[in-house]
Write an enzyme that holds these catalytic residues in place. Structure first.
Site, PDB file in Angstrom:
ATOM      1  CG  ASP A   1     136.501  82.776  83.812  1.00 23.30           C
ATOM      2  OD1 ASP A   1     135.472  82.721  83.027  1.00 23.30           O
ATOM      3  OD2 ASP A   1     136.969  82.743  84.811  1.00 23.30           O
TER       4      ASP A   1
ATOM      5  NE  ARG B   1     127.780  80.980  88.572  1.00 19.62           N
ATOM      6  CZ  ARG B   1     128.882  80.617  88.937  1.00 19.62           C
ATOM      7  NH1 ARG B   1     129.490  81.389  89.952  1.00 19.62           N
ATOM      8  NH2 ARG B   1     129.793  79.987  88.257  1.00 19.62           N
TER       9      ARG B   1
ATOM     10  CG  HIS C   1     131.534  76.374  90.287  1.00 19.53           C
ATOM     11  ND1 HIS C   1     132.869  76.958  90.675  1.00 19.53           N
ATOM     12  CD2 HIS C   1     131.617  75.238  89.859  1.00 19.53           C
ATOM     13  CE1 HIS C   1     133.655  76.004  90.707  1.00 19.53           C
ATOM     14  NE2 HIS C   1     133.011  74.624  90.026  1.00 19.53           N
TER      15      HIS C   1
ATOM     16  NE  ARG D   1     133.785  75.344  86.485  1.00 17.15           N
ATOM     17  CZ  ARG D   1     133.708  76.713  86.770  1.00 17.15           C
ATOM     18  NH1 ARG D   1     132.733  77.257  87.321  1.00 17.15           N
ATOM     19  NH2 ARG D   1     135.049  77.070  87.290  1.00 17.15           N
TER      20      ARG D   1
ATOM     21  CG  HIS E   1     134.148  85.654  90.848  1.00 12.70           C
ATOM     22  ND1 HIS E   1     133.929  84.484  90.415  1.00 12.70           N
ATOM     23  CD2 HIS E   1     133.242  85.962  91.693  1.00 12.70           C
ATOM     24  CE1 HIS E   1     132.878  83.966  90.931  1.00 12.70           C
ATOM     25  NE2 HIS E   1     132.117  84.845  91.644  1.00 12.70           N
TER      26      HIS E   1
ATOM     27  CG  PHE F   1     145.907  78.979  83.017  1.00 15.12           C
ATOM     28  CD1 PHE F   1     146.284  77.561  82.536  1.00 15.12           C
ATOM     29  CD2 PHE F   1     145.965  80.020  82.100  1.00 15.12           C
ATOM     30  CE1 PHE F   1     146.355  77.524  81.120  1.00 15.12           C
ATOM     31  CE2 PHE F   1     145.824  79.849  80.775  1.00 15.12           C
ATOM     32  CZ  PHE F   1     146.131  78.456  80.218  1.00 15.12           C
TER      33      PHE F   1
ATOM     34  CG  HIS G   1     138.979  76.644  90.436  1.00 14.17           C
ATOM     35  ND1 HIS G   1     138.493  76.554  91.585  1.00 14.17           N
ATOM     36  CD2 HIS G   1     138.009  77.645  89.694  1.00 14.17           C
ATOM     37  CE1 HIS G   1     137.143  77.001  91.496  1.00 14.17           C
ATOM     38  NE2 HIS G   1     136.900  77.534  90.249  1.00 14.17           N
TER      39      HIS G   1
HETATM   40  N1  CMC Z   1     148.833  82.054  87.055  1.00 15.41           N
HETATM   41  C1  CMC Z   1     150.067  82.152  87.515  1.00 15.41           C
HETATM   42  N2  CMC Z   1     150.131  81.601  88.846  1.00 15.41           N
HETATM   43  C2  CMC Z   1     149.096  81.249  89.679  1.00 15.41           C
HETATM   44  C3  CMC Z   1     147.785  81.245  89.075  1.00 15.41           C
HETATM   45  C4  CMC Z   1     147.727  81.752  87.721  1.00 15.41           C
HETATM   46  N3  CMC Z   1     146.514  82.048  87.127  1.00 15.41           N
HETATM   47  N4  CMC Z   1     147.114  80.668  89.983  1.00 15.41           N
HETATM   48  C5  CMC Z   1     147.537  80.279  91.002  1.00 15.41           C
HETATM   49  N5  CMC Z   1     148.869  80.728  90.922  1.00 15.41           N
HETATM   50  C6  CMC Z   1     149.970  80.338  91.752  1.00 15.41           C
HETATM   51  C7  CMC Z   1     150.050  80.949  92.937  1.00 15.41           C
HETATM   52  O1  CMC Z   1     150.496  82.396  92.756  1.00 15.41           O
HETATM   53  C8  CMC Z   1     150.544  80.282  93.857  1.00 15.41           C
HETATM   54  O2  CMC Z   1     152.086  80.575  93.670  1.00 15.41           O
HETATM   55  P1  CMC Z   1     152.987  80.356  94.810  1.00 15.41           P
HETATM   56  O3  CMC Z   1     152.670  79.114  95.487  1.00 15.41           O
HETATM   57  O4  CMC Z   1     154.268  80.416  94.155  1.00 15.41           O
HETATM   58  O5  CMC Z   1     152.847  81.523  95.745  1.00 15.41           O
HETATM   59  C9  CMC Z   1     150.121  78.933  93.541  1.00 15.41           C
HETATM   60  O6  CMC Z   1     149.774  79.046  92.205  1.00 15.41           O
HETATM   61  C10 CMC Z   1     148.953  78.437  94.360  1.00 15.41           C
HETATM   62  O7  CMC Z   1     147.876  79.353  93.956  1.00 15.41           O
HETATM   63  P2  CMC Z   1     146.631  79.366  95.119  1.00 15.41           P
HETATM   64  O8  CMC Z   1     146.906  80.189  96.300  1.00 15.41           O
HETATM   65  O9  CMC Z   1     146.449  77.914  95.438  1.00 15.41           O
HETATM   66  O10 CMC Z   1     145.524  80.223  94.406  1.00 15.41           O
HETATM   67  P3  CMC Z   1     144.256  80.638  94.931  1.00 15.41           P
HETATM   68  O11 CMC Z   1     143.352  79.599  95.442  1.00 15.41           O
HETATM   69  O12 CMC Z   1     144.609  81.765  95.899  1.00 15.41           O
HETATM   70  O13 CMC Z   1     143.715  81.478  93.650  1.00 15.41           O
HETATM   71  C11 CMC Z   1     142.719  81.982  91.982  1.00 15.41           C
HETATM   72  C12 CMC Z   1     142.778  80.958  92.875  1.00 15.41           C
HETATM   73  C13 CMC Z   1     141.467  81.728  90.690  1.00 15.41           C
HETATM   74  C14 CMC Z   1     142.386  83.368  92.327  1.00 15.41           C
HETATM   75  C15 CMC Z   1     143.853  82.067  90.975  1.00 15.41           C
HETATM   76  O14 CMC Z   1     144.485  80.848  90.290  1.00 15.41           O
HETATM   77  C16 CMC Z   1     143.923  83.219  89.933  1.00 15.41           C
HETATM   78  O15 CMC Z   1     144.117  84.436  90.071  1.00 15.41           O
HETATM   79  N6  CMC Z   1     143.811  82.734  88.610  1.00 15.41           N
HETATM   80  C17 CMC Z   1     143.682  83.535  87.651  1.00 15.41           C
HETATM   81  C18 CMC Z   1     142.141  84.467  87.765  1.00 15.41           C
HETATM   82  C19 CMC Z   1     141.258  83.498  86.861  1.00 15.41           C
HETATM   83  O16 CMC Z   1     141.489  82.980  85.993  1.00 15.41           O
HETATM   84  N7  CMC Z   1     140.030  83.576  87.704  1.00 15.41           N
HETATM   85  C20 CMC Z   1     138.870  82.729  87.158  1.00 15.41           C
HETATM   86  C21 CMC Z   1     138.759  81.718  88.290  1.00 15.41           C
HETATM   87  S1  CMC Z   1     137.468  80.345  87.811  1.00 15.41           S
HETATM   88  C22 CMC Z   1     135.909  81.038  87.288  1.00 15.41           C
HETATM   89  C23 CMC Z   1     135.287  81.864  88.586  1.00 15.41           C
HETATM   90  O17 CMC Z   1     134.926  81.147  89.279  1.00 15.41           O
HETATM   91  O18 CMC Z   1     135.148  83.081  88.348  1.00 15.41           O
END
Ligand code: CMC
Length: 389
Positions: free
Chosen positions: A326, A351, A197, A280, A232, A269, A271
């Site tokens: 995930d 990976r 990825h 995916r 991650h 949830f 990304h």
């Molecule tokens: N649950 C609740 N709120 C969320 C989530 C979530 N899973 N993801 C994003 N948001 C909110 C975030 O708090 C923000 O809210 P606000 O604008 O009110 O502050 C808004 O959505 C925008 O988020 P963002 O800044 O664009 O998110 P990011 O790019 O910094 O983070 C992420 C991406 C994957 C770290 C995050 O979505 C997350 O923590 N997800 C849960 C963990 C997860 O499922 N990780 C696996 C990623 S995919 C597989 C891999 O690559 O490992």
């Protein structure tokens, strides 16, 4: 006093949206592609075909595939005795240790045993094919490390790795029975979708390690440590804990309200790149559905599927958040009877193909990765000697 700009939200926070290099391996432009092929087409392949595509740049012919699969199997069947002894000791002293730590230690140990010192300063084609051989070995050794650890935990000596392609062999080792065709197919799909990825956190770390002139085993060891984090790879295990926590459909609304209220993320949830959906998650979500509704074997998982579907809908309504890979991967692994603490290690198994391909690409056209930091600390101030502080 903190620097006045420390409260400013930089556009590059978390390097979001920053183009950090070139790659021939993977693109996310209009859909996810490995070396130019859409993943929606590649899911019909075996994991070995995909690993060959990533490592060698092309899908293999039947003859190439047979030889490639054989080399991976041979590597899986040749875990050094020193590693087995070390795992047996660790299984006695720290059986509760995270399996991600076991894999990280295992790869590091393999690097030490092989005296891996990386390629020469300006690697030639010859050196890079040596590196591809190391990558092929890791493709077999990493799943075998996983199976070896489980045997050690049970106090058994490691049983022989089956003469089969990776997906059926690993599933057989982990479940101790021969898996059905649909179970093997869906498991193979998870490996393909987890394989690569682009510049995700762990791959970027592997490339950064490589850019210093270090070796492949060091790059993969660092990548495993990075993948462990819950934002991650660690997310797939948290997904299942979350669903178990919710338990019944009536709990979904209050559970979600509490999470959002406390500004906690819902695992599986969101990304960094996919803001309108992760292809995916769509592909594996369909496969998960096919598996769970295929026959009575998986009937007991239908309740959890309904719960997951409801949470998915509610999260979209409330925050317009869509699932990432995930989300279905955790449900597939659970339905296949795999323990939760194996979910992220399985991400590693897949990976390794992406990491090693990026490491070799970095070696072939290297420049030290060394970005800048914007200073937001104290303004310049005079030094005060210790007697006067
Ligand atoms: N649950 C609740 N709120 C969320 C989530 C979530 N899973 N993801 C994003 N948001 C909110 C975030 O708090 C923000 O809210 P606000 O604008 O009110 O502050 C808004 O959505 C925008 O988020 P963002 O800044 O664009 O998110 P990011 O790019 O910094 O983070 C992420 C991406 C994957 C770290 C995050 O979505 C997350 O923590 N997800 C849960 C963990 C997860 O499922 N990780 C696996 C990623 S995919 C597989 C891999 O690559 O490992």
């Amino acid at each position: 006093m903190p620097h006045p700009s420390s409260n400013q939200k930089d556009t590059e926070s978390g390097l979001a949206g920053i183009m950090a290099g070139h790659t021939n391996i993977c693109s996310l432009d209009e859909t996810l592609r490995y070396r130019g092929y859409a993943v929606s087409d590649l899911v019909q392949c075996s994991f070995e075909e995909i690993a060959h595509l990533l490592l060698w740049g092309d899908l293999p012919t039947a003859t190439q595939l047979e030889a490639f699969t054989g080399r991976i199997q041979h590597a899986a069947q040749s875990i050094p005795q020193t590693v087995v002894c070390c795992f047996q000791g660790l299984a006695e002293t720290s059986p509760q240790t995270s399996i991600m730590d076991v894999l990280r230690t295992g790869v590091s140990l393999l690097g030490q045993l092989e005296c891996d010192n990386g390629p020469k300063e300006s690697p030639r084609a010859h050196d890079l094919s040596q590196e591809r051989m190391k990558a092929e070995q890791l493709l077999g050794q990493v799943p075998a490390l996983l199976a070896t650890w489980i045997d050690c935990l049970r106090g058994e000596s490691p049983s022989r790795w089956p003469n089969k392609p990776l997906a059926p062999a690993l599933l057989e080792k982990l479940c101790h029975t021969k898996a059905s065709n649909i179970a093997t197919t869906v498991f193979n799909t998870t490996l393909i979708l987890y394989a690569e990825h682009e510049f995700n956190a762990s791959t970027f770390v592997a490339r950064t390690v490589t850019s210093t002139g270090s070796d492949m085993h060091s790059g993969v060891t660092a990548a495993i440590g990075t993948l462990k984090g819950p934002l991650h790879g660690g997310a797939n295990e948290k997904v299942l804990h979350q669903l178990m926590d919710i338990g019944v459909p009536e709990n979904i609304e209050p559970w979600l309200a509490r999470k959002l209220n406390d500004h906690e993320v819902v695992m599986g949830f969101g990304h960094r790149i996919y803001k309108t959906g992760d292809i995916r998650a769509d592909l594996l979500g369909d496969a998960c559905h096919r598996l769970i509704y295929s026959d009575s074997t998986y009937e007991k998982h239908q309740k959890l599927e309904k719960l997951a579907y409801k949470l998915e809908q509610l999260l979209f309504e409330k925050k317009e958040l869509r699932p990432n890979l995930d989300w279905p991967a955790a449900r597939v692994y659970h339905a296949l009877g795999l323990p939760i603490n194996l979910f992220t290690p399985l991400f590693v198994v897949a990976r390794v193909s992406g990491w090693t391909s990026h490491i070799i690409e970095q070696m072939g056209n290297n420049r030290l990765i060394r970005p800048l930091a914007k200073y937001v600390g104290q303004a310049p101030r005079p030094y005060v000697s210790i007697e006067d502080r």
